[in-house]
Design a protein around this motif. Structure first.
Motif, short mmCIF file in Angstrom:
data_model
loop_
_atom_site.label_atom_id
_atom_site.label_comp_id
_atom_site.label_asym_id
_atom_site.label_seq_id
_atom_site.Cartn_x
_atom_site.Cartn_y
_atom_site.Cartn_z
N LEU A 79 -1.23 8.54 1.01
CA LEU A 79 -0.71 8.71 -0.35
C LEU A 79 -1.50 7.86 -1.34
CD1 LEU A 79 1.53 10.04 -2.09
CD2 LEU A 79 2.99 8.08 -1.51
N TRP A 80 -1.49 8.23 -2.57
CA TRP A 80 -2.07 7.47 -3.68
C TRP A 80 -0.94 7.11 -4.64
CZ3 TRP A 80 -2.94 12.33 -2.02
CH2 TRP A 80 -2.37 13.38 -2.76
N GLY A 81 -1.18 6.20 -5.55
CA GLY A 81 -0.09 5.85 -6.45
C GLY A 81 -0.50 4.89 -7.54
N THR A 114 7.08 -1.86 -7.14
CA THR A 114 7.54 -0.47 -6.99
C THR A 114 6.33 0.44 -6.98
OG1 THR A 114 9.55 -1.00 -8.25
CG2 THR A 114 9.03 1.33 -7.91
N ALA A 115 6.22 1.23 -5.92
CA ALA A 115 5.17 2.25 -5.86
C ALA A 115 5.60 3.41 -6.75
CB ALA A 115 4.96 2.71 -4.42
N THR A 116 4.78 3.74 -7.71
CA THR A 116 5.10 4.81 -8.65
C THR A 116 4.07 5.93 -8.54
OG1 THR A 116 4.03 3.42 -10.34
CG2 THR A 116 6.44 3.46 -10.29
N LEU A 140 4.79 1.87 1.12
CA LEU A 140 5.85 2.42 0.28
C LEU A 140 5.53 3.83 -0.17
CD1 LEU A 140 6.58 -0.66 -2.05
CD2 LEU A 140 7.80 0.01 0.03
N ASP A 141 6.56 4.64 -0.26
CA ASP A 141 6.47 5.95 -0.89
C ASP A 141 6.76 5.78 -2.38
OD1 ASP A 141 6.29 8.68 -1.30
OD2 ASP A 141 7.75 9.21 0.24
N VAL A 143 0.84 -1.20 0.00
CA VAL A 143 0.00 0.00 0.00
C VAL A 143 0.87 1.25 0.00
CG1 VAL A 143 -1.85 -1.20 1.24
CG2 VAL A 143 -0.13 0.07 2.54
N PRO A 144 0.33 2.37 -0.50
CA PRO A 144 1.05 3.64 -0.36
C PRO A 144 1.09 4.10 1.10
CG PRO A 144 -0.54 3.72 -2.17
CD PRO A 144 -0.84 2.49 -1.38
#
Length: 366
Positions: free
Chosen positions: A237-239, A219-221, A205-206, A184-185
């Motif tokens: 955060l969203w991603g 990978t969180a993008t 993750l960021d 998750v973000p």
């Protein structure tokens, strides 16, 4: 006797209301605290008390205007299918150790089978994307299979915490019945912990941070969107997500609007065998946080996509456009730009190396 009956009915109504509303406080989630809050404060995406997009833009208004309400009410019949949506109810086969297979269950819920590992993206099995069981847009088609029929899941991926992407009842069931990690973000881990997901299975993750789970690299993008489960926004955060195995790569656009960052994602993490791009719930009233079908094709090309599978359409009525319009516009744009797409029926298993031709099945329901 009459008063007794009235009293019983009133008591029954109170009990029923209590049952319907009992999960609302939990469904709202929880704000990050402790180490989770410290990570939020350290994020380059967080400043002035909230997460921010790299490219600012207009979001969906928290208090819809009369113009928006009128647009949602006008021509209501065109914004739902004219008949039952065809579903494929067969369970997916055992994934190949070297292949890439996918099942779209409706809206943005996708089961991707990457080289023998199963990844479930933004799962929602609830009837409505809402904290209240009797309010909010209702499903336009049933889920193709019950949640209990899913095969063992290795990872659950969440793009952001809006109710149509992060569904508390579904998360609770998956947490109990599968041993999957939840990716998750930043900030969303607090929601999951409140709902009973063990902290050891939560990976926050960021943007541009990665984790290895079940032999895959996640990978969180970046994405251009917003978050929030109450009137308060952007505490989490969203991603979008880049998911890579040894041979295959998948990109999930989340709920993003179009932005220049897709080209950088493609350069850093692409090319991708498959992209899962949102094509619905767009509107001139919020042009920056949901892609149009034409922008989805552009984003697919930006990230270096091979096959494009559209998501975020057909299941919930979230915008003024007609039900079939997103797929029609996507098909037209894909032909114009020589992009290979696949538009499966909900629940239809697909092998990415041999996708079926587009047959326009949705047009008979327009």
């Amino acid at each position: 006797m009459k008063r007794t009956i009235q009293g019983a009915l009133a008591a029954g109504a109170v009990v029923a209301a209590g049952l319907l509303l009992r999960d609302v406080p939990a469904s709202l989630g929880r704000r990050p605290s402790g180490e989770r809050a410290e990570r939020v404060l350290r994020s380059p995406q967080f400043h002035d008390g909230a997460f921010r997009n790299s490219e600012p833009g207009a979001t969906v208004p928290s208090a819809p205007s009369l113009k928006i309400i009128r647009s949602m009410v006008a021509e209501r019949e065109t914004r739902r299918p004219s008949g039952p949506v065809p579903l494929v109810t067969a369970a997916p086969s055992r994934p190949e150790r070297t292949g890439l297979d996918v099942v779209w269950y409706g809206h943005s819920t996708v089961l991707a089978e990457i080289e023998g590992r199963r990844v479930l993206l933004d799962p929602i099995w609830s009837e409505r994307p809402s904290p209240v069981r009797f309010l909010g847009p209702r499903r336009l088609h049933p889920t193709p299979v019950p949640l209990s029929a899913l095969p063992p899941i290795d990872a659950v991926v969440i793009s952001h915490d809006h109710y149509d992407h992060l569904d508390m009842p579904t998360v609770r069931v998956l947490s109990r019945t599968h041993s999957a990690s939840f990716l998750v973000p930043l900030g969303i881990g607090a929601h999951l912990e409140r709902w009973g997901v063990p902290p050891s299975r939560i990976v926050e993750l960021d943007w541009e941070e990665e984790a290895q789970v079940a032999g895959l690299r996640f990978t969180a993008t970046a994405a251009r969107h917003f978050s929030g489960r109450t009137l308060r926004r952007n505490d989490t955060l969203w991603g979008s997500w880049a998911i890579a195995g040894d041979r295959h790569r998948v990109f999930y656009g989340g709920d993003s609007g179009y932005f220049d960052g897709f080209a950088g994602i493609g350069a850093a993490h692409g090319p991708f065998d498959l992209t899962l791009m949102p094509i619905g719930a767009y509107s001139d009233n919020w042009p920056d946080v949901h892609m149009t079908p034409e922008q989805a094709v552009a984003a697919h090309l930006d990230v270096g996509g091979g096959l494009l599978l559209p998501v975020h359409w057909a299941t919930f009525n979230l915008a003024p456009h007609s039900w079939a319009e997103p797929a029609d516009r996507l098909w037209r744009e894909a032909k114009a730009r020589d992009v290979e797409i696949v538009v499966p029926r909900p629940g239809e298993p697909l092998n990415v190396s041999a996708p079926p031709p587009v047959d326009g099945w949705w047009q008979t329901l327009a």
